[in-house]
Design a protein around this motif. Structure first.
Motif, PDB file in Angstrom:
ATOM      1  N   PRO A  25       0.852  -1.201   0.000  1.00 29.28           N
ATOM      2  CA  PRO A  25       0.000   0.000   0.000  1.00 29.28           C
ATOM      3  C   PRO A  25       0.881   1.243   0.000  1.00 29.28           C
ATOM      4  O   PRO A  25       1.885   1.293   0.710  1.00 29.28           O
ATOM      5  N   GLU A  29       4.356   8.303  -0.656  1.00 30.60           N
ATOM      6  CA  GLU A  29       5.671   7.728  -0.336  1.00 30.60           C
ATOM      7  C   GLU A  29       6.675   8.035  -1.438  1.00 30.60           C
ATOM      8  O   GLU A  29       7.579   7.244  -1.716  1.00 30.60           O
ATOM      9  N   ASP A  58      -2.926   4.539  -2.681  1.00 31.59           N
ATOM     10  CA  ASP A  58      -4.100   4.832  -1.864  1.00 31.59           C
ATOM     11  C   ASP A  58      -4.417   6.338  -1.922  1.00 31.59           C
ATOM     12  O   ASP A  58      -4.466   7.003  -0.901  1.00 31.59           O
ATOM     13  N   ALA A 111       5.566   0.565   2.345  1.00 31.88           N
ATOM     14  CA  ALA A 111       6.340   1.229   1.289  1.00 31.88           C
ATOM     15  C   ALA A 111       7.458   2.097   1.862  1.00 31.88           C
ATOM     16  O   ALA A 111       8.277   2.617   1.118  1.00 31.88           O
ATOM     17  N   ASP A 112       7.498   2.287   3.176  1.00 32.90           N
ATOM     18  CA  ASP A 112       8.414   3.279   3.736  1.00 32.90           C
ATOM     19  C   ASP A 112       9.771   2.711   4.122  1.00 32.90           C
ATOM     20  O   ASP A 112      10.560   3.375   4.797  1.00 32.90           O
ATOM     21  N   GLN A 114      10.447   0.633   6.325  1.00 33.03           N
ATOM     22  CA  GLN A 114      10.600   0.213   7.721  1.00 33.03           C
ATOM     23  C   GLN A 114      10.740  -1.307   7.773  1.00 33.03           C
ATOM     24  O   GLN A 114      11.377  -1.843   8.673  1.00 33.03           O
ATOM     25  N   ARG A 147       4.343   4.806  21.292  1.00 32.02           N
ATOM     26  CA  ARG A 147       3.795   3.952  20.257  1.00 32.02           C
ATOM     27  C   ARG A 147       4.113   2.482  20.557  1.00 32.02           C
ATOM     28  O   ARG A 147       3.284   1.590  20.362  1.00 32.02           O
ATOM     29  N   SER A 220       5.067   9.336   9.160  1.00 31.04           N
ATOM     30  CA  SER A 220       4.042   8.328   9.424  1.00 31.04           C
ATOM     31  C   SER A 220       2.665   8.881   9.083  1.00 31.04           C
ATOM     32  O   SER A 220       2.392  10.057   9.279  1.00 31.04           O
ATOM     33  N   LYS A 221       1.797   8.010   8.576  1.00 26.59           N
ATOM     34  CA  LYS A 221       0.461   8.428   8.182  1.00 26.59           C
ATOM     35  C   LYS A 221      -0.531   8.262   9.327  1.00 26.59           C
ATOM     36  O   LYS A 221      -1.708   8.521   9.188  1.00 26.59           O
ATOM     37  N   ARG A 226      -6.180   8.040  14.388  1.00 26.45           N
ATOM     38  CA  ARG A 226      -6.239   6.972  13.379  1.00 26.45           C
ATOM     39  C   ARG A 226      -5.880   5.633  14.010  1.00 26.45           C
ATOM     40  O   ARG A 226      -6.464   4.599  13.662  1.00 26.45           O
TER      41      ARG A 226
HETATM   42  N1  UDP Z   1      -0.724   3.769   3.996  1.00 27.88           N
HETATM   43  C1  UDP Z   1      -1.750   3.719   3.068  1.00 27.88           C
HETATM   44  N2  UDP Z   1      -2.885   4.444   3.303  1.00 27.88           N
HETATM   45  C2  UDP Z   1      -3.035   5.198   4.426  1.00 27.88           C
HETATM   46  C3  UDP Z   1      -2.007   5.209   5.396  1.00 27.88           C
HETATM   47  C4  UDP Z   1      -0.857   4.475   5.140  1.00 27.88           C
HETATM   48  O1  UDP Z   1      -1.650   3.050   2.047  1.00 27.88           O
HETATM   49  O2  UDP Z   1      -4.076   5.838   4.563  1.00 27.88           O
HETATM   50  C5  UDP Z   1       0.499   2.991   3.737  1.00 27.88           C
HETATM   51  C6  UDP Z   1       1.784   3.791   3.816  1.00 27.88           C
HETATM   52  O3  UDP Z   1       2.114   4.376   2.586  1.00 27.88           O
HETATM   53  C7  UDP Z   1       2.789   2.727   4.214  1.00 27.88           C
HETATM   54  C8  UDP Z   1       1.978   1.786   5.094  1.00 27.88           C
HETATM   55  O4  UDP Z   1       0.603   2.030   4.745  1.00 27.88           O
HETATM   56  O5  UDP Z   1       3.239   1.982   3.098  1.00 27.88           O
HETATM   57  C9  UDP Z   1       2.190   2.044   6.577  1.00 27.88           C
HETATM   58  O6  UDP Z   1       1.999   3.411   6.892  1.00 27.88           O
HETATM   59  P1  UDP Z   1       2.947   4.191   7.905  1.00 27.88           P
HETATM   60  O7  UDP Z   1       4.365   3.849   7.619  1.00 27.88           O
HETATM   61  O8  UDP Z   1       2.572   5.617   7.859  1.00 27.88           O
HETATM   62  O9  UDP Z   1       2.501   3.571   9.272  1.00 27.88           O
HETATM   63  P2  UDP Z   1       3.438   3.304  10.532  1.00 27.88           P
HETATM   64  O10 UDP Z   1       4.686   2.630  10.074  1.00 27.88           O
HETATM   65  O11 UDP Z   1       3.700   4.647  11.132  1.00 27.88           O
HETATM   66  O12 UDP Z   1       2.573   2.400  11.377  1.00 27.88           O
END
Ligand code: UDP
Ligand code: MG
Length: 332
Positions: A25, A29, A58, A111-112, A114, A147, A220-221, A226
């Motif tokens: 997803p 990014e 997305d 996609a980030d 991590q 977190r 982060s999204k 959320r």
């Molecule tokens: N993402 C998405 N739609 C959203 C929020 C996040 O497709 O509405 C994707 C984002 O691009 C990433 C993955 O979901 O690939 C995880 O998001 P993020 O890294 O922000 O979350 P965290 O690692 O902070 O839990």
């Protein structure tokens, strides 16, 4: 900047039927997609088996769609891009990707960066060892302390309500068998939490430790609200406990009220009528009614809970194999 210039084409002959699909997803990014593709395609090539990547955009508002187009242009038969009309959330995006991937084994990845793509072979090996679902376990998480604490609690609760103990339900680096992916797609739930839903259909589950890195670029999204929303999806999606708590509270109030009534009766027998006795009796009657009301609400809740489970139309069970009832195939 010309984004297509940064994307190197993939060498091996593409297969029309991939064995391994990677679903990613993507929401704003742009900074991460080119390095992600670089590392991911290298890892996938090293597997020596047909693969594909399904990117789900997305509703990004940055240059992500453009970069994805360039990546698809460089590896047309390997890459499928699903562009959603707007931002529907990570789990909806995963569902869209599940619906369009073709592999027998399906890996999900953020996609980030991590989740290092280099860990994918480990997950696939665990899947091939006979598991239906393999979860990545971020033993050393690179996220803020608050977190991490919230996440630990979240994993306890999720394990309890899904009924499968896992250390890390939040890690999106996971691998699933086709049957599980098909079942999740079939559920088509609006407020799905994919790792929990998939695990709830899996008989054999494994967790493998994976490296977790800081986000390569972008932010982060997820904010607090959320994340809260995601947790509520999870709790209401898998458990009737909040509704059932009403009946339990009704029973508890009723039991305490019976004790109170007995105590009042004993008091009266021992000490005779008292001046404030009437007030206490009134209390006992009041709590009797309160317990009736709670029990009635709980009863209505039980019906609503059952209606909720029915309308979700999750499969009641999943068959792994069926055999017998026909002549065995000839031995060779
Ligand atoms: N993402 C998405 N739609 C959203 C929020 C996040 O497709 O509405 C994707 C984002 O691009 C990433 C993955 O979901 O690939 C995880 O998001 P993020 O890294 O922000 O979350 P965290 O690692 O902070 O839990
Ligand atoms: Mg992330």
């Amino acid at each position: 900047m010309n984004s297509s210039a940064k994307v190197s084409p993939v060498e091996s002959a593409p297969a029309l039927q991939p064995e391994v699909s990677v679903v990613i997803p993507v929401y704003n990014e742009a900074a991460n997609l080119a390095p992600l593709w670089e590392r991911l395609s290298r890892v996938m090539e090293s597997l020596g088996r047909p693969w594909e990547v399904v990117f789900v955009d997305d509703g990004s508002t940055d240059r992500s769609p453009e970069i994805l187009r360039a990546i698809a242009g460089a590896a047309w038969l390997r890459v499928r891009v699903v562009e959603l009309a707007r931002n529907f959330g990570q789990h909806a995006a995963l569902l869209a990707g599940f619906r369009r991937c073709r592999g027998e084994m399906v890996v999900t990845l953020d996609a980030d960066l991590q989740n290092p793509p280099e860990e994918i072979p480990k997950l696939l090996a665990a899947l091939e060892a006979g598991n239906d679902v393999v979860g990545g376990w971020r033993e050393e998480r690179q996220d803020p302390l608050l977190r991490r604490v919230a996440s630990r609690l979240h994993n306890r609760v999720t394990s309890a309500i899904v009924g499968v103990r896992m250390n890390d339900y939040g890690c999106m680096l996971r691998a699933y068998r086709r049957q599980i992916v098909d079942t999740v797609v079939q559920c088509d739930e609006k407020a799905a939490f994919i790792p929990a839903l998939a695990t709830s259909f899996a008989g054999r589950v494994a967790e493998v430790p994976v490296v977790h890195q800081r986000r390569a670029g972008g932010a982060s999204k997820y904010n607090f609200l959320r994340l809260l929303n995601l947790s509520l999806n999870l709790i209401t999606g898998f458990s009737l406990a909040p509704i059932q708590a009403l009946s339990v509270a009704g029973l508890a109030v009723f039991a305490l009220d019976v004790l109170l009534a007995l105590a009042l009766l004993a008091h009266r027998i021992i000490y005779g009528p008292q001046e404030e006795g009437a007030l206490w009796v009134l209390f006992a009657v009041l709590f009797l009614f309160i317990s009736f009301i709670l029990l009635a609400l709980g009863l209505i809740g039980e019906y609503i809970g059952r209606i909720y489970q029915e309308v979700r139309r999750r499969p009641t069970y999943l068959v792994r194999t069926v055999y017998g009832g026909e002549p065995p195939p000839p031995a060779d």
